[in-house]
Design a protein around this motif. Structure first.
Motif, short mmCIF file in Angstrom:
data_model
loop_
_atom_site.label_atom_id
_atom_site.label_comp_id
_atom_site.label_asym_id
_atom_site.label_seq_id
_atom_site.Cartn_x
_atom_site.Cartn_y
_atom_site.Cartn_z
N LYS A 85 0.88 -1.17 0.00
CA LYS A 85 0.00 0.00 0.00
C LYS A 85 0.91 1.22 0.00
O LYS A 85 2.09 1.13 0.33
N GLU A 88 0.73 2.53 4.23
CA GLU A 88 0.67 1.65 5.40
C GLU A 88 1.44 0.36 5.15
O GLU A 88 1.57 -0.09 4.01
N TYR A 90 1.80 -3.40 4.99
CA TYR A 90 0.85 -4.43 4.61
C TYR A 90 1.64 -5.74 4.64
O TYR A 90 2.38 -5.98 5.60
#
Length: 166
Positions: A85, A88, A90
């Motif tokens: 992502k 963020e 992941y």
């Protein structure tokens, strides 16, 4: 009978795990964990900074090319977004700021040669240890990897955007 089967399974799995933990050259010759390639000591200065792969010299990127970034966005959605992502953690690390952390050449080499990078590059090894999932090769061309890089450059510069078309 059931206990015997369980013990056989434990013995087989233990042997398999022990075999997987040994490194070697495929001919029964195990290598020491202190070998030069394991520590990255055999890497050239360029490889230490920019990674191991087909990009072997510094790139002159110039200004961001929006059309190339748009192509890279589509490639990112198709090939990379199942693990990455923009903002963020992941399966893999967030990618918006990857350009601040790694050179463009490193990013390209990681996209184009992830197996060798994970095997030999100290930073790639650290990332594998942190995320516990090796990055697979996505069968992209050098031009496609360059488009993905351009997308990363675009979203890094335009922090509030996640799409080139916004």
């Amino acid at each position: 009978m059931k206990d015997t089967a369980v013990w056989i399974l434990i013995i087989v799995l233990t042997g398999w795990a022990a075999g997987c933990s040994q490194s070697g050259d495929g001919n029964g010759n195990s290598s020491s964990s202190s070998s030069q390639s394991q520590k990255g000591e055999s890497l050239t200065a360029f490889e230490k900074e920019h990674g191991i792969g087909p990009v072997k010299e510094e790139m002159d990127l110039g200004p961001i090319k929006t059309s190339l970034a748009a192509e890279g966005e589509e490639l990112f959605k198709t090939n990379c977004s199942s693990c990455h992502k923009l903002d963020e953690r992941y399966v893999g690390p967030a990618q918006r700021d990857v350009i601040d952390q790694r050179s463009p050449e490193y990013v390209m080499n990681m996209i184009l040669n992830p197996a060798e990078m994970i095997k030999k590059h100290p930073e790639a090894k650290k990332m594998l240890a942190e995320y516990m999932t090796p990055m697979p090769y996505q069968n992209v061309s050098r031009e496609e990897a360059r488009a993905i890089l351009e997308y990363f450059r675009y979203v890094n510069k335009n922090k509030s955007k996640s799409s080139v078309s916004e």
